[in-house]
Design a protein around this motif. Structure first.
Motif, PDB file in Angstrom:
ATOM      1  N   LEU A  89       1.074  -1.216   0.102  1.00 29.16           N
ATOM      2  CA  LEU A  89       0.044   0.015  -0.030  1.00 29.16           C
ATOM      3  C   LEU A  89       0.954   1.309   0.061  1.00 29.16           C
ATOM      4  O   LEU A  89       0.371   2.185  -0.804  1.00 29.16           O
ATOM      5  CB  LEU A  89      -0.882   0.066   1.339  1.00 29.16           C
ATOM      6  CG  LEU A  89      -2.153  -0.864   1.253  1.00 29.16           C
ATOM      7  CD1 LEU A  89      -2.767  -0.921   2.510  1.00 29.16           C
ATOM      8  CD2 LEU A  89      -3.120  -0.355   0.021  1.00 29.16           C
ATOM      9  N   ILE A  90       1.918   1.181   0.810  1.00 30.54           N
ATOM     10  CA  ILE A  90       2.803   2.416   0.812  1.00 30.54           C
ATOM     11  C   ILE A  90       3.541   2.642  -0.501  1.00 30.54           C
ATOM     12  O   ILE A  90       3.507   3.738  -1.070  1.00 30.54           O
ATOM     13  CB  ILE A  90       3.791   2.452   2.178  1.00 30.54           C
ATOM     14  CG1 ILE A  90       2.967   2.313   3.625  1.00 30.54           C
ATOM     15  CG2 ILE A  90       4.728   3.511   2.038  1.00 30.54           C
ATOM     16  CD1 ILE A  90       3.805   2.014   4.670  1.00 30.54           C
ATOM     17  N   ALA A  91       4.068   1.706  -1.094  1.00 37.00           N
ATOM     18  CA  ALA A  91       4.603   1.531  -2.085  1.00 37.00           C
ATOM     19  C   ALA A  91       4.084   2.200  -3.399  1.00 37.00           C
ATOM     20  O   ALA A  91       4.220   2.933  -4.119  1.00 37.00           O
ATOM     21  CB  ALA A  91       5.282   0.243  -2.643  1.00 37.00           C
ATOM     22  N   GLY A  92       2.694   1.683  -3.342  1.00 33.69           N
ATOM     23  CA  GLY A  92       1.642   1.845  -4.570  1.00 33.69           C
ATOM     24  C   GLY A  92       1.068   3.452  -4.299  1.00 33.69           C
ATOM     25  O   GLY A  92       1.216   3.939  -5.366  1.00 33.69           O
ATOM     26  N   LEU A  93       0.835   3.720  -3.272  1.00 33.14           N
ATOM     27  CA  LEU A  93       0.328   5.098  -2.924  1.00 33.14           C
ATOM     28  C   LEU A  93       1.288   6.165  -3.139  1.00 33.14           C
ATOM     29  O   LEU A  93       1.066   7.338  -3.746  1.00 33.14           O
ATOM     30  CB  LEU A  93      -0.402   5.174  -1.665  1.00 33.14           C
ATOM     31  CG  LEU A  93      -1.852   4.653  -1.659  1.00 33.14           C
ATOM     32  CD1 LEU A  93      -2.538   4.711  -0.267  1.00 33.14           C
ATOM     33  CD2 LEU A  93      -3.047   5.552  -2.540  1.00 33.14           C
ATOM     34  N   GLY A  96       7.510   7.052  -6.253  1.00 29.78           N
ATOM     35  CA  GLY A  96       8.639   7.731  -6.090  1.00 29.78           C
ATOM     36  C   GLY A  96       9.761   6.957  -5.422  1.00 29.78           C
ATOM     37  O   GLY A  96       9.740   5.595  -5.633  1.00 29.78           O
ATOM     38  N   TRP A  97      10.614   7.727  -4.455  1.00 25.73           N
ATOM     39  CA  TRP A  97      11.569   6.906  -3.793  1.00 25.73           C
ATOM     40  C   TRP A  97      11.034   5.812  -2.824  1.00 25.73           C
ATOM     41  O   TRP A  97      11.708   4.774  -2.458  1.00 25.73           O
ATOM     42  CB  TRP A  97      12.683   7.922  -3.241  1.00 25.73           C
ATOM     43  CG  TRP A  97      11.916   8.518  -1.972  1.00 25.73           C
ATOM     44  CD1 TRP A  97      11.555   9.835  -2.025  1.00 25.73           C
ATOM     45  CD2 TRP A  97      12.109   8.307  -0.605  1.00 25.73           C
ATOM     46  NE1 TRP A  97      11.091  10.127  -0.884  1.00 25.73           N
ATOM     47  CE2 TRP A  97      11.515   9.133   0.043  1.00 25.73           C
ATOM     48  CE3 TRP A  97      12.518   6.928  -0.056  1.00 25.73           C
ATOM     49  CZ2 TRP A  97      11.376   9.141   1.409  1.00 25.73           C
ATOM     50  CZ3 TRP A  97      12.461   6.930   1.414  1.00 25.73           C
ATOM     51  CH2 TRP A  97      12.144   7.859   2.170  1.00 25.73           C
ATOM     52  N   TRP A  98       9.781   6.027  -2.343  1.00 28.93           N
ATOM     53  CA  TRP A  98       9.208   5.152  -1.298  1.00 28.93           C
ATOM     54  C   TRP A  98       9.184   3.873  -2.030  1.00 28.93           C
ATOM     55  O   TRP A  98       9.399   2.633  -1.561  1.00 28.93           O
ATOM     56  CB  TRP A  98       7.883   5.765  -0.833  1.00 28.93           C
ATOM     57  CG  TRP A  98       7.816   6.754   0.315  1.00 28.93           C
ATOM     58  CD1 TRP A  98       7.864   7.932   0.051  1.00 28.93           C
ATOM     59  CD2 TRP A  98       8.038   6.270   1.701  1.00 28.93           C
ATOM     60  NE1 TRP A  98       8.135   8.588   1.281  1.00 28.93           N
ATOM     61  CE2 TRP A  98       8.209   7.289   2.316  1.00 28.93           C
ATOM     62  CE3 TRP A  98       8.048   5.129   2.523  1.00 28.93           C
ATOM     63  CZ2 TRP A  98       7.999   7.741   3.637  1.00 28.93           C
ATOM     64  CZ3 TRP A  98       8.081   5.198   3.650  1.00 28.93           C
ATOM     65  CH2 TRP A  98       8.422   6.433   4.498  1.00 28.93           C
ATOM     66  N   ASP A  99       8.411   3.865  -3.529  1.00 27.62           N
ATOM     67  CA  ASP A  99       8.364   2.485  -4.293  1.00 27.62           C
ATOM     68  C   ASP A  99       9.651   2.130  -4.493  1.00 27.62           C
ATOM     69  O   ASP A  99       9.674   1.001  -4.362  1.00 27.62           O
ATOM     70  CB  ASP A  99       7.328   3.326  -5.341  1.00 27.62           C
ATOM     71  CG  ASP A  99       7.244   2.015  -6.247  1.00 27.62           C
ATOM     72  OD1 ASP A  99       7.054   0.928  -5.725  1.00 27.62           O
ATOM     73  OD2 ASP A  99       6.835   2.169  -7.436  1.00 27.62           O
ATOM     74  N   GLU A 100      10.487   2.806  -4.978  1.00 25.80           N
ATOM     75  CA  GLU A 100      11.782   2.144  -5.183  1.00 25.80           C
ATOM     76  C   GLU A 100      12.459   1.561  -4.055  1.00 25.80           C
ATOM     77  O   GLU A 100      12.850   0.298  -4.286  1.00 25.80           O
ATOM     78  CB  GLU A 100      12.738   3.410  -5.614  1.00 25.80           C
ATOM     79  CG  GLU A 100      12.532   3.652  -7.231  1.00 25.80           C
ATOM     80  CD  GLU A 100      12.867   2.615  -8.295  1.00 25.80           C
ATOM     81  OE1 GLU A 100      13.817   2.022  -7.819  1.00 25.80           O
ATOM     82  OE2 GLU A 100      12.006   2.469  -9.117  1.00 25.80           O
ATOM     83  N   ALA A 101      12.458   2.171  -3.005  1.00 28.73           N
ATOM     84  CA  ALA A 101      13.126   1.409  -1.787  1.00 28.73           C
ATOM     85  C   ALA A 101      12.326   0.244  -1.255  1.00 28.73           C
ATOM     86  O   ALA A 101      13.149  -0.712  -1.002  1.00 28.73           O
ATOM     87  CB  ALA A 101      13.280   2.473  -0.649  1.00 28.73           C
ATOM     88  N   LEU A 147       1.884  -8.237  -4.936  1.00 24.37           N
ATOM     89  CA  LEU A 147       0.552  -8.239  -5.266  1.00 24.37           C
ATOM     90  C   LEU A 147      -0.501  -6.974  -5.079  1.00 24.37           C
ATOM     91  O   LEU A 147      -1.145  -6.426  -5.761  1.00 24.37           O
ATOM     92  CB  LEU A 147      -0.445  -9.438  -4.479  1.00 24.37           C
ATOM     93  CG  LEU A 147      -1.591  -9.781  -5.003  1.00 24.37           C
ATOM     94  CD1 LEU A 147      -1.750 -10.217  -6.538  1.00 24.37           C
ATOM     95  CD2 LEU A 147      -2.064 -11.164  -3.974  1.00 24.37           C
ATOM     96  N   ILE A 148      -0.360  -6.690  -3.745  1.00 18.52           N
ATOM     97  CA  ILE A 148      -1.121  -5.632  -3.271  1.00 18.52           C
ATOM     98  C   ILE A 148      -0.733  -4.270  -3.962  1.00 18.52           C
ATOM     99  O   ILE A 148      -1.298  -3.293  -4.228  1.00 18.52           O
ATOM    100  CB  ILE A 148      -0.970  -5.102  -1.913  1.00 18.52           C
ATOM    101  CG1 ILE A 148      -2.255  -4.321  -1.245  1.00 18.52           C
ATOM    102  CG2 ILE A 148       0.224  -4.795  -1.280  1.00 18.52           C
ATOM    103  CD1 ILE A 148      -3.603  -4.477  -1.457  1.00 18.52           C
ATOM    104  N   ARG A 149       0.482  -4.130  -4.182  1.00 13.29           N
ATOM    105  CA  ARG A 149       1.094  -2.917  -5.038  1.00 13.29           C
ATOM    106  C   ARG A 149       0.567  -2.854  -6.402  1.00 13.29           C
ATOM    107  O   ARG A 149       0.238  -1.888  -6.970  1.00 13.29           O
ATOM    108  CB  ARG A 149       2.779  -2.993  -5.047  1.00 13.29           C
ATOM    109  CG  ARG A 149       3.436  -1.866  -5.884  1.00 13.29           C
ATOM    110  CD  ARG A 149       4.813  -1.823  -6.116  1.00 13.29           C
ATOM    111  NE  ARG A 149       5.506  -1.192  -7.080  1.00 13.29           N
ATOM    112  CZ  ARG A 149       5.735  -1.309  -8.308  1.00 13.29           C
ATOM    113  NH1 ARG A 149       5.396  -2.589  -8.946  1.00 13.29           N
ATOM    114  NH2 ARG A 149       6.104  -0.348  -9.209  1.00 13.29           N
TER     115      ARG A 149
END
Length: 268
Positions: A89-93, A96-101, A147-149
């Motif tokens: 959820l955090i990565a998809g929402l 940016g760098w959150w998703d990448e990390a 999956l959730i991303r």
């Protein structure tokens, strides 16, 4: 579900396993009670599945092991689901760098064979049933994160999500009220498969000595303890092995049924 014979077989098997796990230990006696005078006895009216090398009743140990294995599988699945869903959820929402990390951390866990990584974690933590649960959960969460991303990326630009944002909903409310509920179908399917996988992985770790320790009646450990007597008393090791087979098969059949039920193309 009623139109899917495999799913109904899986549900029936799971129902029987749940009854055995809930009622069996109270009816079958002490799984750790030893009787060296009755060691390696064949199945009979007294011992329906025979006895092991220490004279312990195999049926009592298998029934008690059902409670351990089912509880372990469901607990691991829930823990993996919570961690993986939060990461996805955090990565998809945020993107940016959150998703990448977060996705690179996920890739690191996915780069290792799950059983090998679970063995390494169990060896580092020490052999015990609780440490097996931690180890299997740590190698299972990346699947849910991916999956959730993917579900969030597909849903976050939909009209109902844009409407929720326009009405002033926060990111947290959008995620928990709109995105997560609309992602439950693939999560339920994956979760049903992962319960069986967790039971199988825990049994494998128990077999090689990284899991539950004697005299805990965990199915993998039971197979390991009795493998040297397979020629003399095959029932002692085959009974827990069949229990593992039936349980994993039941969850896989249920997962297939859920996948077909949630798939609109299969419904048509």
């Amino acid at each position: 579900m009623r139109r899917n014979p495999g799913a109904m077989i899986g549900l029936t098997l799971l129902g029987l396993l749940l009854v055995a796990a809930l009622l069996g230990p109270g009816l079958s006696g002490d799984p750790a009670a030893q009787d060296l005078g009755a060691r390696l006895q064949a199945p009979s009216g007294v011992h329906l599945l025979g006895t092991d090398q220490l004279g312990r009743d195999v049926l009592a140990r298998v029934l008690n092991g059902a409670r351990i294995s089912l509880g372990l599988g469901v607990s691991v699945m829930l823990a993996s689901l919570l961690v993986g869903s939060a990461v996805g959820l955090i990565a998809g929402l945020r993107g940016g760098w959150w998703d990448e990390a977060l996705m690179r951390v996920t890739d690191i866990f996915l780069a290792f064979p799950s059983l090998i990584l679970a063995m390494a974690i169990s060896a580092a933590l020490g052999p015990s049933l609780s440490n097996v649960m931690i180890a299997v959960a740590l190698v299972s969460w990346p699947t849910y994160a991916r999956l959730i991303r993917a579900q969030v990326l597909a849903l976050r630009e939909r009209e109902f999500v844009e409407a929720a944002r326009a009405l002033g909903s926060s990111q947290t409310r959008v995620a928990l009220r709109h995105l997560l509920p609309n992602s439950l179908a693939p999560l339920l399917v994956q979760g049903s498969f992962d319960v069986g996988n967790a039971i199988l992985t825990a049994a494998g770790l128990g077999f090689i000595g990284f899991g539950a320790q004697p005299p805990t009646p965990e199915w993998g450990a039971m197979v390991s303890e009795t493998r040297n007597y397979i020629g003399q008393a095959p029932w002692a090791s085959s009974a827990p092995a069949v229990a593992i087979l039936v349980t994993v098969l039941a969850f896989n059949l249920l997962g297939d049924g859920l996948r077909d039920m949630f798939d609109p193309r299969a419904a048509r």
